[in-house]
Enzyme design. Sequence first.
Site, PDB file in Angstrom:
ATOM      1  N   ASP A 124       0.860  -1.183   0.000  1.00 25.69           N
ATOM      2  CA  ASP A 124       0.000   0.000   0.000  1.00 25.69           C
ATOM      3  C   ASP A 124       0.895   1.231   0.000  1.00 25.69           C
ATOM      4  O   ASP A 124       1.941   1.238   0.647  1.00 25.69           O
ATOM      5  CB  ASP A 124      -0.901   0.016   1.234  1.00 25.69           C
ATOM      6  CG  ASP A 124      -1.956  -1.076   1.212  1.00 25.69           C
ATOM      7  OD1 ASP A 124      -2.335  -1.522   0.119  1.00 25.69           O
ATOM      8  OD2 ASP A 124      -2.398  -1.493   2.296  1.00 25.69           O
ATOM      9  N   ASP A 142      -7.119  -1.526  -3.897  1.00 23.31           N
ATOM     10  CA  ASP A 142      -8.033  -1.174  -2.801  1.00 23.31           C
ATOM     11  C   ASP A 142      -9.082  -0.164  -3.261  1.00 23.31           C
ATOM     12  O   ASP A 142     -10.264  -0.285  -2.932  1.00 23.31           O
ATOM     13  CB  ASP A 142      -7.268  -0.584  -1.624  1.00 23.31           C
ATOM     14  CG  ASP A 142      -6.290  -1.554  -0.986  1.00 23.31           C
ATOM     15  OD1 ASP A 142      -6.479  -2.772  -1.103  1.00 23.31           O
ATOM     16  OD2 ASP A 142      -5.331  -1.069  -0.356  1.00 23.31           O
TER      17      ASP A 142
END
Length: 164
Positions: A124, A142
């Site tokens: 991320d 995401d």
Amino acid sequence: MKRAHIGIALPLALLVLVADQASKWWVGQVLDLPALGHQALWRAGPFALDFTMVWNRGVTFGLLSGESGWHQALLAGIAGVIVVVLLYWLWRAENRLTAAAIGALVGGAIGNSIDRLRWGAVFDFLHAQAWGWSWYVFNVADAAIVLGVVALVFDSLFRRPAAA
């Protein structure tokens, strides 16, 4: 299933997957975020978007996190089962919005599963902030998953009933 639904969902899933993996490669290798640690990307008034590297060993918000290889393989396997269920749902999809949402979900799930199997965690790197409130660090996969879920909720709440 209508062919148009496959023609929407599968190219969108592939687009999300390629964008996710390409962005992770660019941020990790070209931008070299591991060396930078934190880098401002965009600022406008109370809004900010930064590059911040996080290895997420769990699922959403770091839930169910674990370090072992079997744990990451289990999470990737669960994502695989979810992808199969979504493809079955695609087979029965009633409209284009549902098909597009499923495509976004499938592409995002596969993108994050590749990370789990490759690195043992999901990479991320985007950190959004507004008015002093900080959202979790996320990636393209995401974002696609969240948008897909929002589209499915919107469709379920506002779709007009089929004519009898």
